[in-house]
Design a protein around this motif. Structure first.
Motif, PDB file in Angstrom:
ATOM      1  N   PHE A 180       0.850  -1.196   0.000  1.00 16.16           N
ATOM      2  CA  PHE A 180       0.000   0.000   0.000  1.00 16.16           C
ATOM      3  C   PHE A 180       0.883   1.242   0.000  1.00 16.16           C
ATOM      4  O   PHE A 180       1.851   1.336   0.758  1.00 16.16           O
ATOM      5  N   HIS A 181       0.534   2.205  -0.868  1.00 18.49           N
ATOM      6  CA  HIS A 181       1.262   3.470  -0.967  1.00 18.49           C
ATOM      7  C   HIS A 181       0.254   4.616  -0.954  1.00 18.49           C
ATOM      8  O   HIS A 181      -0.777   4.555  -1.628  1.00 18.49           O
TER       9      HIS A 181
ATOM     10  N   ASN B 167       3.974   4.086   3.281  1.00 16.45           N
ATOM     11  CA  ASN B 167       4.264   2.855   2.546  1.00 16.45           C
ATOM     12  C   ASN B 167       4.129   1.679   3.515  1.00 16.45           C
ATOM     13  O   ASN B 167       4.751   1.666   4.577  1.00 16.45           O
ATOM     14  N   THR B 168       3.296   0.710   3.120  1.00 13.89           N
ATOM     15  CA  THR B 168       3.013  -0.446   3.977  1.00 13.89           C
ATOM     16  C   THR B 168       3.193  -1.726   3.174  1.00 13.89           C
ATOM     17  O   THR B 168       2.800  -1.799   2.005  1.00 13.89           O
ATOM     18  N   GLU B 169       3.790  -2.726   3.811  1.00 13.80           N
ATOM     19  CA  GLU B 169       3.830  -4.054   3.218  1.00 13.80           C
ATOM     20  C   GLU B 169       3.366  -5.076   4.249  1.00 13.80           C
ATOM     21  O   GLU B 169       3.662  -4.961   5.433  1.00 13.80           O
TER      22      GLU B 169
ATOM     23  N   THR C 204       5.063  -0.630   8.366  1.00 17.23           N
ATOM     24  CA  THR C 204       4.642   0.644   7.783  1.00 17.23           C
ATOM     25  C   THR C 204       5.684   1.717   8.041  1.00 17.23           C
ATOM     26  O   THR C 204       6.246   1.797   9.134  1.00 17.23           O
ATOM     27  N   ASP C 205       5.935   2.509   7.041  1.00 14.49           N
ATOM     28  CA  ASP C 205       6.792   3.678   7.199  1.00 14.49           C
ATOM     29  C   ASP C 205       5.967   4.896   6.803  1.00 14.49           C
ATOM     30  O   ASP C 205       5.489   4.993   5.665  1.00 14.49           O
ATOM     31  N   THR C 206       5.758   5.805   7.760  1.00 12.42           N
ATOM     32  CA  THR C 206       4.891   6.945   7.505  1.00 12.42           C
ATOM     33  C   THR C 206       5.577   8.250   7.879  1.00 12.42           C
ATOM     34  O   THR C 206       6.205   8.353   8.933  1.00 12.42           O
ATOM     35  N   ASN C 207       5.494   9.220   6.994  1.00 15.16           N
ATOM     36  CA  ASN C 207       6.058  10.550   7.218  1.00 15.16           C
ATOM     37  C   ASN C 207       4.939  11.577   7.220  1.00 15.16           C
ATOM     38  O   ASN C 207       4.244  11.758   6.208  1.00 15.16           O
TER      39      ASN C 207
END
Length: 821
Positions: free
Chosen positions: A365-366, A388-390, A419-422
């Motif tokens: 997911f983006h 960005n999630t995997e 998840t990496d979120t900014n």
């Protein structure tokens, strides 16, 4: 020819009993949807799982559901369940979660964008804008659980059916949820050629939509494929009046597809590959400002507001847009981009005494949002998240008989999601003049000072990063004992172990990468510091390694062959979250625990002329996880949004729905719910912003919870009749949903009320055969009476008015041509 009339996840092995009374998903009250009715009177004939619902089945037909991983008659399933068939999904253009909420009482959704999508049942479970938080209402697509709410933000087409289950889930399937599940089942590949193609268009909003599918055998009786696609383009219903930018917002611009391969080398083994993708690139993320109060509820005057900031001489002459549903005035927002991709491999092997099923899946997911924060034509502030999630999961299920009267399902589930979120805040040339306090602005309100105001924040940015990782392992089992031909008892148990970690970092600087240097003026530097706040290096959150049980007890009794009485008690929940305050302070969120009781009856009466389902429920949630606001003196708005726990909530009520078929060709559906959903313990809630700061906390105990209308009603009809013996049939349908007045603001603001409203969809047309294809030509209307409503409200702050960020789509009337061959 192989028998392909089994759904994904359903056993192909004949069973000795007609009903598989092992329940997946906790029971809960889900009624066979109120719009079970707006359906065709004949079931679609295809090679997929039977998708007939009550309203579209001819009298005497069996309604088939797969909520418990097997094909079952709806009247044999001892839980309230809503079902939307392929016929309804296609004819009434039900493609999104928001569409489904109009056809199932008690189900609501907020969908301003992918990341802020929230789904609730009986008013409980909505999530919004926090990547550390699990959904309380899960979504399963073709046996794969979608863990991030953003993965549900897409059109779902080429479906066999949608089923909605209520209550704690987990004793029969993958990921546990505390309140319910929406289960999507795609149509399977066929070993004989079949296809559909639909085109939809309208002039009022330059609408063009297309969707289609085709399926056939690649190797006769061995390998088949199915390919489907959708394209959805529609102008927005909100006009941007800024002449430098222009355009229409709140649009739809999305596309996607799915490809499946089905390998069946023998009657006891099958292998299915499922690959899908969907993207959006649309100007959609807006929240028109509706009211900017000048006073607080005690009559005191607000000295600094959005309107007073823009009334400063620096911005004159300018009047912001406040109170319009269809116009905005923005300059810096960009189209919102969302990408959803995934794949799964499902193997089913019947070895005789046991059926084994393996589900291996991965999803990506983006999300990329750049919003005009203050919604003016000035370059003040842009904000938005980059996510960005995997996700990877593996599930094994085992099905078999213990004795002639006891059968079971058991399984193992493994999942990892990262998840990496900014969270990004970027400031423009005019930000200093807007965000300065009154005293700061007055000190710099001169030609030289205006230059300092511009230097204070121009080209600066603040980025907050979070990186949550969750690993989950679970074992579950459920058994059904058929005590007599009429009485059954189902019991289930699940144990879940989860490990969660997260880190957070905050950086400040310039957008172009140049060093951030002082303006040389202490006032201008203070304005900058208030917005950028204090950066911090990576902070490691308090890790979680915890386990939890879910359980189910579910007796049922068939009063007659067509009438079922059932009861259930179940418990479940979802794990805690590793979380932080905005300044990096570690503050974990406690696990959420749910206890649910159901008592219901369902059946067919008067020679199958009437289908009726009635259900009483009582649901209690402890440490309810919610995104809420707290007072924050370090924030320029005076508040910060955080993830936390509300000590207790409870929902109790009754759900009724039914279908009446007075004669062939006409179906009337009706349904409704009374939902008394209140906070049983929230005595120390932050007060809404209409309260003066001298009253920091409010007691919300006993108040109806956010987003929970007390009354819901659905009524509709479907009519189809051949005109003489011409071979041409006329059809018409309508579906109306009513929701009573309810509050949509997270702190129950007096400005958060949505008045009661109706939403009506309708359509008319003809069905005939053209060139060998069953062809439907008609007109379809959504929101026929152009009702203005919202599903989410943001309260005002020092920097913004009350915003409606969940405005529903305005009326569309489109021509539709659909061919099935």
């Amino acid at each position: 020819m192989k028998n392909n009339n089994h759904p994904s996840g359903a056993s192909r092995r004949p069973r000795a009993r007609a009903s598989w009374l092992a329940s997946a998903a906790a029971l809960a009250a889900i009624l066979p949807q109120a719009a079970l009715a707006a359906e065709e009177t004949t079931a679609a004939t295809n090679t997929e799982a039977p998708a007939t619902t009550v309203s579209e089945a001819p009298q005497g037909d069996i309604i088939i559901v797969t909520a418990r991983n097997r094909e079952e008659s709806l009247v044999d399933v001892p839980i309230p369940i809503s079902v939307i068939s392929a016929a309804t999904l296609e004819q009434q253009h039900v493609f999104t979660v928001a569409d489904i909420t109009q056809r199932a009482p008690g189900l609501t959704a907020t969908t301003p964008n992918a990341r802020r999508t929230g789904v609730s049942l009986r008013g409980i479970g909505k999530t919004s804008g926090n990547d550390n938080m699990e959904a309380a209402v899960g979504v399963i697509v073709d046996d794969v659980f979608l863990d991030h709410v953003g993965m549900t933000y897409q059109d779902f087409t080429d479906l066999a059916q949608v089923e909605i289950l209520r209550g704690p889930q987990g004793t029969l399937l993958g990921k546990n949820t505390s309140l319910g599940v929406i289960k999507y089942t795609s149509k399977l590949p066929s070993f004989t050629p079949e296809g559909t193609l639909e085109v939809e268009g309208g002039l009022d909003r330059n609408t063009f939509k297309a969707r289609g599918s085709f399926s056939d055998a690649l190797i006769e009786d061995l390998l088949a494929f199915r390919a489907s696609f959708f394209y959805d383009n529609q102008d927005g219903d909100i006009l941007n009046v800024n002449p430098a930018v222009g355009g229409r917002w709140h649009e739809q611009n999305r596309w996607g597809g799915r490809f499946q391969l089905l390998l069946e080398p023998s009657d006891n083994f099958s292998l299915r590959l499922n690959v899908d993708g969907a993207e959006t690139d649309e100007r959609s993320n807006t929240k028109p400002f509706m009211v900017d109060p000048t006073t607080l509820n005690d009559g005191s005057v607000r000295t600094t507001t959005y309107s007073t900031r823009l009334a400063r001489s620096y911005f004159q002459p300018y009047t912001p847009i406040i109170g319009s549903w269809d116009t905005i005035d923005i300059d810096e927002a960009l189209p919102l981009v969302t990408r959803n991709y995934g794949g799964s491999l499902i193997a089913t092997w019947d070895v005789g005494e046991v059926e084994i099923k393996s589900i291996t899946a991965g999803r990506w997911f983006h999300f990329d949002a750049t919003n005009d924060q203050e919604q003016t034509r000035f370059p003040i502030a842009r904000s938005g998240s980059l996510v960005n999630t995997e996700q990877f999961s593996q599930e094994f299920r085992f099905t078999g008989d213990i004795t002639d009267t006891i059968d079971y399902q058991a399984g193992l589930y493994l999942m990892r999601i990262e998840t990496d979120t900014n969270g990004r805040s970027r400031f423009g040339r005019d930000a200093g003049a807007f965000f300065a306090t009154n005293a700061q602005y007055n000190a710099l309100n001169n030609p030289a000072g205006w230059l300092l105001l511009q230097e204070a924040l121009d080209n600066t940015q603040s980025i907050s990063n979070q990186h949550p990782i969750s690993n989950s392992q679970a074992v579950f089992a459920q058994a059904n004992w058929e005590i007599t031909d009429r009485a059954s008892l189902t019991a289930g148990l699940r144990y879940t172990r989860e490990q969660k970690t997260s880190t957070t970092t905050k950086t400040i600087g310039t957008e172009d990468g140049s060093p951030l240097v002082s303006t040389g003026d202490p006032i201008a530097d203070a304005i900058r510091a208030a917005q950028l706040q204090t950066p911090f290096e990576t902070i490691i959150g308090e890790p979680i390694d915890d386990g939890a049980f879910a359980w189910l007890i579910n007796p049922s009794y068939k009063i007659t062959e067509d009438v079922l009485f059932y009861a259930s008690a179940s418990g479940g929940g979802k794990s805690g979250a590793v979380a932080f305050d905005n300044n990096g302070t570690r503050r974990n969120v406690a696990p959420e625990k749910t206890t649910d009781f159901e008592l219901g009856v369902k059946g067919q009466f008067f020679d199958n002329v009437l289908w009726l389902s009635a259900n009483l429920y009582y649901t209690k949630v402890r440490d309810y996880q919610a995104v809420t606001s707290i007072a924050d003196t370090n924030s320029s708005t005076g508040f910060s949004s955080v993830l936390g726990n509300i000590p207790g909530i409870r929902a109790q009520g009754i759900e009724i729905d039914g279908t009446l078929t007075p004669f062939d060709g006409l179906t009337i559906n009706f349904g409704g719910a009374y939902n008394d959903a209140v906070y049983t313990d929230w005595a120390n809630a932050t007060c809404p912003r209409a309260f003066p700061s001298s009253i920091p906390t409010c007691d919300n105990t006993g108040k109806q919870i956010v987003g929970a209308p007390k009354w819901v009603g659905i009524i509709g009809f479907n009519f189809e009749r051949e005109v003489g013996s011409s071979g041409v049939s006329f059809y018409a349908y309508a579906n109306d949903t009513y929701r009573s007045k309810h509050n949509l603001e997270q702190l129950l603001s007096p400005y958060g009320w949505q008045d009661s409203y109706h939403l009506t969809d309708a359509g008319i047309g003809i069905i005939t055969e053209i060139a060998g294809a069953r062809t439907q030509i008609g007109i379809a209307a959504k929101n026929l009476f152009d009702v203005q409503y919202t599903t989410s409200i943001n309260d005002f702050s020092n920097n913004a008015p009350v915003g409606y960020d969940g405005i529903g789509p305005s009326r569309t009337i489109n021509a539709v041509v659909r061919a099935t061959f």
